[in-house]
Write an enzyme that holds these catalytic residues in place. Structure first.
Site, short mmCIF file in Angstrom:
data_model
loop_
_atom_site.label_atom_id
_atom_site.label_comp_id
_atom_site.label_asym_id
_atom_site.label_seq_id
_atom_site.Cartn_x
_atom_site.Cartn_y
_atom_site.Cartn_z
N ASP A 143 -97.93 -81.04 -70.16
CA ASP A 143 -99.06 -81.17 -69.15
C ASP A 143 -98.73 -82.77 -68.30
OD1 ASP A 143 -101.82 -81.56 -68.08
OD2 ASP A 143 -101.88 -83.55 -69.24
N GLU A 173 -95.50 -78.95 -65.76
CA GLU A 173 -96.69 -79.06 -64.71
C GLU A 173 -96.45 -80.06 -63.82
OE1 GLU A 173 -101.71 -79.19 -64.63
OE2 GLU A 173 -100.23 -80.77 -65.43
#
Length: 703
Positions: free
Chosen positions: A359, A414
């Protein structure tokens, strides 16, 4: 835009044009051979690579190597030895004294003092009592620390594996010594599946995976969701919000206990059973890992653990994320690297995860964290003073470690910035990820649905956005993820149909133009993205069937309601509702890909983007994809170019009754090619394509 994105022959590291090993420089500039546009930034590439090699050498000299260094969980934290004694170690350099307290000693600060070594690590060994561990399984514990000021503070151990929350007492979590007897420990039975050639990812959140107004459990996910995911044709599950987070509404992004699986869904053994059961079904399981930042919680997190703001994080403003209101790791610190690398190793070993979706990689890689920054694609943006090279080095070390230890591991980044070489190996000077998320694609679809009439869709721009990626670096395409499902945004189906989803999705009501359009375009948008957008595909749970509502967790602003913190899978099982058709199409799309493998085929060749007809034709993986986005015009005997001669049949059709269509296309039709070049292809054939439909053709010999 990436200067190399339009021509696949320019740079193919793992998908076509290879560079021989003996041609690759050993200084981290190998990527320049693949992408000459990076040549002016050789010094930056060398510096990143050199710093990574320096860390590897340092760890070889001081820690016995990267592999041993990443086993910090075996040393740090609390453990029971074979003789039933308990050993606890904690790094807290600023603390003067420390003691282990808990239910086992009535929280007595004097009973079990710890000794501090020269590296700031406190340690204690507690012998067994009457042949049994002195601390009972699942009992509450804490570490208490004396700070230089003389103040004593209590903390949850940083490496704790299980914490629980009793909101009736306090929002803060209680640390528990998780040490079940052998009879209650889950024993893994199934090996990890091999890494799939094509990855079709189902992004899921355990807690919302029920139509009921409550938090769903690991056990329920195992029983109810795993068969559903398998049936839909996905082969990878990406589990969100597993690392423990005190605030449910943070969607798991405010982690306070990095080694603890969230107890709100059940105990650790239940998560192990979930992963193992998924493996038995051939499903790969990825963990959404949050190493980009940490919760600022002090009482049950690692913020100000030893009384300073700079133990795990940068001091002052550098250690705070303005938008996320969270703390930022100091990736250049020896003990922080031990903590984070060991965290990755722990989830792989303890729970048998198969890899990670990292993330917030954009936030990690830049000192500005992407805040107020629009990335134009100019290469100077990736190598200037705004790059956090310590974070880059951490990501390079993490990927090197994982791929060295686990050959089939999958790591996904990401990143919205388009960092070059993000998905190339360290040996080439890359960061080492296997895939990156195509974050521009959902933004494009939402912008189109918000701002353009159907007749004004720019097919050329759509195709460009779907194919504008760094060749040789694999991309996972998606129309919408959890980001687009969250409150304040809208899912694609909500953009398409809005309020009519609540009134006109029943087969007992007439099919309205809005619902007709929504169902048709939902399928076409997904198929176009699936087939054209990347080397992997991702869907967020519920979006496959056009879930009618956004996602909003219980919080003060909605009176702590669970109404939107659930997924109504029951809608697909009700044969009076039209959601079933979208669910069926999602299954058909995935199973067709599983058979023909377009995701791991080279980039598509787009032979037609006709703006007037609103028709797109392309070939990939030996299949011919034909889309007619026109709102009203159907075309008979529409000529399309095909490279390979032969007899073709339909293998996927959005217009079947099963898929919520009108059965306008005869699926028994055989399409014979003519030796007539058309749209840059050697042959052609003629097809019937009704308005707002798509068909996929395959050679009859392959069916």
């Amino acid at each position: 835009m990436d200067p190399i994105a339009e021509n696949s022959s320019n740079t193919l590291a793992n998908g076509g044009g290879q560079v021989a090993d003996n041609d690759i420089p050993k200084d981290g500039t190998g990527v320049v051979k693949l992408d000459p546009w990076l040549s002016p930034f050789k010094d930056s590439l060398r510096r990143r690579f050199s710093k990574t090699q320096e860390w590897i050498q340092k760890l070889n000299d001081t820690e016995g190597g990267l592999e041993k260094f990443s086993r910090g969980e075996e040393i740090m934290g609390i453990h029971m030895r074979d003789d039933k004694s308990i050993v606890y170690r904690e790094w807290a350099p600023n603390a003067v004294k420390a003691a282990l307290i808990g239910e086992f000693n009535n929280w007595d600060r004097q009973a079990h003092p710890m000794k501090k070594n020269e590296f700031g690590v406190f340690e204690i060994t507690i012998p067994p009592v009457n042949g049994q561990p002195a601390i009972a399984h699942n009992s509450k514990i804490k570490i208490t620390l004396e700070l230089p000021s003389g103040e004593w503070v209590d903390r949850v151990p940083a490496w704790i594996k299980y914490v629980t929350q009793d909101l009736s007492v306090s929002p803060a979590y209680d640390a528990r010594f998780w040490n079940p007897p052998a009879s209650e420990r889950y024993q893994f039975k199934h090996p990890r599946p091999k890494r799939p050639e094509s990855i079709r990812v189902y992004e899921a959140h355990v807690g919302i995976s029920s139509p009921e107004l409550r938090v769903a459990t690991y056990k329920e996910f195992t029983k109810n969701m795993l068969p559903r995911i398998k049936d839909l044709g996905y082969n990878v599950i990406q589990l969100m919000a597993i690392m423990e987070h005190a605030y449910y509404a943070s969607f798991g992004y405010q982690v306070n206990n990095f080694f603890a699986a969230s107890s709100r869904y059940g105990p650790p053994e239940d998560l192990k059973e979930l992963v193992d059961t998924a493996h038995s079904m051939g499903l790969v399981v990825l963990l959404d890992v949050v190493h980009s930042h940490a919760s600022k919680n002090v009482l049950d997190g690692i913020n100000e653990f030893d009384g300073t703001d700079h133990q795990y994080f940068h001091a002052g403003g550098k250690g705070k994320h303005e938008l996320w209101d969270s703390r930022l790791f100091n990736y250049g610190h020896h003990e922080v690297l031990r903590f984070l690398l060991s965290n990755l190793r722990f989830w792989m070993e303890e729970y048998h995860f198969d890899g990670f979706r990292f993330d917030g990689v954009t936030s990690m890689m830049y000192t500005h964290h992407g805040i107020g920054t629009g990335f134009s694609g100019g290469y100077h943006e990736y190598f200037g003073a705004g790059v956090d090279e310590e974070a880059m080095v951490y990501l390079m070390l993490a990927n090197e470690l994982l791929h060295e230890l686990y050959p089939d591991v999958i790591t996904v980044a990401e990143d919205v910035s388009g960092m070059p070489a993000l998905c190339l190996p360290l040996s080439l000077g890359g960061v080492g990820f296997d895939y990156r998320l195509a974050m521009a694609i959902p933004d494009m679809w939402i912008k189109i649905l918000k701002e353009k009439k159907d007749e004004d869709w720019d097919l050329g721009n759509i195709c460009f956005t779907l194919t504008n990626r760094r060749h040789g670096e694999k991309t996972i395409a998606y129309c919408e993820s959890h980001d687009q499902a969250l409150v304040g945004d809208k899912s694609l189906m909500m953009h398409l149909c809005d309020a009519e989803l609540y009134t006109n999705m029943s087969n007992l009501t007439p099919l309205t133009p809005v619902i007709d359009r929504g169902i048709a375009l939902h399928k076409m948008i997904r198929l176009l993205t699936h087939a054209l957008g990347g080397e992997g595909y991702l869907n967020f749970e519920g979006n496959e069937f056009g879930h009618p509502e956004w996602l909003d967790f219980p919080r003060e602003g909605n009176q702590n309601s669970f109404w939107y913190a659930r997924r109504q899978f029951n809608l697909t099982d009700d044969h009076l509702l039209r959601y079933q058709y979208l669910n069926n199409f999602d299954r058909s799309m995935n199973t067709t890909e599983a058979k023909y493998g377009w995701l791991h085929a080279p980039q598509a060749y787009i032979s037609l983007k006709h703006e007037g007809d609103k028709v797109v034709v392309f070939e990939r993986g030996g299949l011919v994809f034909v889309f007619n986005f026109h709102a009203t015009n159907s075309f008979t005997d529409y000529r399309v170019g095909i490279e390979e001669a032969g007899t073709y049949r339909i293998v996927l059709n959005t217009d079947t009754k099963e898929h919520g269509g009108f059965n306008r296309i005869d699926e028994g039709t055989r399409f014979f090619t003519q030796d007539l070049p058309w749209n840059g292809r050697k042959n052609c054939t003629h097809v019937y394509i009704p308005a707002r439909t798509a068909i996929v053709l395959a050679l009859e010999s392959r069916i």
